[in-house]
Design a protein around this motif. Structure first.
Motif, short mmCIF file in Angstrom:
data_model
loop_
_atom_site.label_atom_id
_atom_site.label_comp_id
_atom_site.label_asym_id
_atom_site.label_seq_id
_atom_site.Cartn_x
_atom_site.Cartn_y
_atom_site.Cartn_z
N MET A 112 0.80 -1.24 -0.16
CA MET A 112 -0.04 0.05 -0.01
C MET A 112 0.77 1.27 0.01
O MET A 112 0.50 2.30 -0.75
N ILE A 113 1.98 1.27 0.64
CA ILE A 113 2.91 2.35 0.62
C ILE A 113 3.55 2.39 -0.51
O ILE A 113 3.45 3.51 -1.36
N GLU A 114 3.69 1.49 -1.56
CA GLU A 114 4.46 1.70 -2.78
C GLU A 114 3.17 2.19 -3.86
O GLU A 114 3.58 2.69 -4.75
N ARG A 115 1.92 1.78 -3.45
CA ARG A 115 0.67 2.24 -4.15
C ARG A 115 0.70 3.68 -4.32
O ARG A 115 0.60 4.17 -5.26
N VAL A 116 0.67 3.97 -3.05
CA VAL A 116 0.61 5.61 -2.86
C VAL A 116 1.94 6.46 -3.41
O VAL A 116 1.78 7.51 -4.31
N LEU A 190 -4.47 25.02 -0.70
CA LEU A 190 -3.64 25.57 -1.67
C LEU A 190 -4.34 25.48 -3.11
O LEU A 190 -3.89 26.00 -4.05
N GLY A 191 -5.50 24.59 -3.43
CA GLY A 191 -6.11 24.46 -4.61
C GLY A 191 -5.52 23.39 -5.22
O GLY A 191 -5.52 23.24 -6.42
N VAL A 192 -4.38 22.62 -4.79
CA VAL A 192 -3.96 21.30 -5.36
C VAL A 192 -4.91 20.24 -5.61
O VAL A 192 -5.45 19.77 -4.39
N PRO A 193 -4.98 19.42 -6.48
CA PRO A 193 -6.01 18.27 -6.93
C PRO A 193 -5.42 17.21 -5.86
O PRO A 193 -4.31 17.04 -5.94
N VAL A 194 -6.26 16.77 -5.18
CA VAL A 194 -6.01 15.61 -4.33
C VAL A 194 -6.44 14.15 -5.10
O VAL A 194 -7.89 14.12 -5.11
N HIS A 195 -5.83 13.59 -5.31
CA HIS A 195 -6.35 12.11 -6.00
C HIS A 195 -6.27 10.88 -5.17
O HIS A 195 -5.90 11.05 -3.88
N THR A 196 -7.24 9.93 -5.15
CA THR A 196 -7.37 8.68 -4.29
C THR A 196 -6.72 7.68 -5.16
O THR A 196 -6.98 7.42 -6.11
N VAL A 197 -6.36 6.58 -4.03
CA VAL A 197 -6.02 5.26 -4.60
C VAL A 197 -6.76 4.44 -3.40
O VAL A 197 -6.82 4.80 -2.36
N PRO A 198 -6.89 3.07 -3.74
CA PRO A 198 -7.37 2.28 -2.67
C PRO A 198 -6.51 1.91 -1.50
O PRO A 198 -5.17 1.73 -1.71
N GLY A 199 -7.35 2.03 -0.33
CA GLY A 199 -6.51 1.78 1.00
C GLY A 199 -6.44 0.32 1.10
O GLY A 199 -6.84 -0.47 0.45
N ASP A 200 -6.63 0.09 2.34
CA ASP A 200 -6.43 -1.39 2.79
C ASP A 200 -6.88 -1.49 4.22
O ASP A 200 -6.62 -0.78 4.92
N GLU A 201 -7.89 -2.40 4.56
CA GLU A 201 -8.55 -2.59 5.87
C GLU A 201 -7.12 -2.77 6.83
O GLU A 201 -7.55 -2.39 7.98
N VAL A 202 -6.38 -3.73 6.48
CA VAL A 202 -5.21 -3.83 7.34
C VAL A 202 -4.62 -2.53 7.88
O VAL A 202 -3.75 -2.53 8.89
N ALA A 203 -4.58 -1.33 7.17
CA ALA A 203 -4.03 -0.28 7.50
C ALA A 203 -5.04 0.82 8.41
O ALA A 203 -4.51 1.85 8.76
N MET A 204 -5.80 -0.17 9.10
CA MET A 204 -6.77 0.45 10.10
C MET A 204 -5.98 1.24 11.24
O MET A 204 -4.83 0.92 11.64
N LYS A 205 -6.42 2.31 11.78
CA LYS A 205 -5.87 3.13 12.91
C LYS A 205 -6.05 2.34 14.22
O LYS A 205 -7.11 2.12 14.56
N ILE A 206 -5.05 2.18 14.98
CA ILE A 206 -5.11 1.22 16.04
C ILE A 206 -4.93 2.06 17.23
O ILE A 206 -3.98 2.56 17.58
N THR A 207 -6.28 2.72 17.77
CA THR A 207 -6.47 3.66 18.78
C THR A 207 -7.06 3.20 19.97
O THR A 207 -6.77 3.73 21.06
N ARG A 208 -8.02 2.34 19.76
CA ARG A 208 -8.85 2.07 20.97
C ARG A 208 -8.74 0.42 21.21
O ARG A 208 -8.09 -0.28 20.33
#
Ligand code: C5P
Length: 221
Positions: A112-116, A190-208
């Motif tokens: 996923m790091i490579e995909r971004v 800044l008006g910079v276009p932001v594009h999206t790529v598919p994420g991954d459920e495994v990349a969930m935020k571990i907070t709770r």
């Protein structure tokens, strides 16, 4: 590698319980930050990792991460944004792509790091990994009464790493006047276009606490 990754891990954090900085809480016997940095180090594009640590913990975090990957550790700032800016100042200016990654997304897979990174390399100035929103989302008023239903088809949940052409992230932080919870928000301003790529459920935020249990199960499966 042509990519520098900035990891803001300088927050005190209270969501998993008081005392230990969030990024240093343990999963399977190791701090979340160690898990996150190990996966960053395994991504072929990554040429430098810069971690922003609490000012008093810089040396300890350096020692913690030395066996895991080659990492530069700097003192963070008073906010997440300030910590990212501090890490950005320490990033090698010859690396043309900069990713910003939250240590709490400790299990983010190297692919996923490579995909971004690849999406930025292909010419996109700002790229964020996203997932569809699965829950129905309601807007409520101060009393908790429903005002309306948001069309979830047009919504995305945002993960990290967020990727930028170096010049874009530098400009976004120079122009920043107020606090943002993510760096893409600064680029949008800044008006910079932001594009999206598919994420991954495994990349969930571990907070709770539940997240920790899910993450531990993922590690053993
Ligand atoms: O507390 P919060 O969820 O906003 O923190 C998000 C991320 O930003 C965490 O990884 C935290 O360590 C980091 N942070 C930081 N410097 C701060 C505050 C938070 O690097 N001063």
């Amino acid at each position: 590698g042509d990519v520098a990754v900035l990891v803001p891990a300088a927050g005190a954090g209270v969501r998993l319980g008081p005392g230990i900085p969030k990024a240093l809480r343990e999963l399977a016997g190791e701090p979340l930050l160690v898990h996150a940095v190990r996966r960053l180090g395994a991504a072929p594009s990554v040429g430098q990792i810069v971690v922003a640590a609490p000012a008093g913990d810089v040396e300890a975090v350096r020692e913690l991460l030395a066996p895991v990957a080659a990492v530069d550790v700097v003192a963070g700032g008073a906010s997440r944004q300030a910590s990212v800016a501090a890490a950005l100042r320490a990033a090698d200016a010859s690396l043309g792509i900069v990713l910003v990654h939250d240590a709490a997304r400790a299990l983010t897979p190297p692919d996923m790091i490579e995909r971004v990174a690849a999406a930025v390399r292909s010419g996109l100035p700002a790229v964020i990994p996203v997932l569809p929103v699965v829950d129905t989302i309601k807007q409520v008023d101060d009393a908790g009464r429903v005002v309306g239903t948001v069309d979830r088809a047009v919504l995305r949940a945002v993960q990290t790493p967020q990727g930028f052409l170096r010049a874009v992230l530098v400009a976004a932080h120079e122009a920043a006047v107020d606090e943002h919870t993510d760096d893409a928000g600064l680029a949008e301003k800044l008006g910079v276009p932001v594009h999206t790529v598919p994420g991954d459920e495994v990349a969930m935020k571990i907070t709770r606490p539940l997240d920790l249990r899910i993450a531990a199960a993922l590690l053993t499966s």
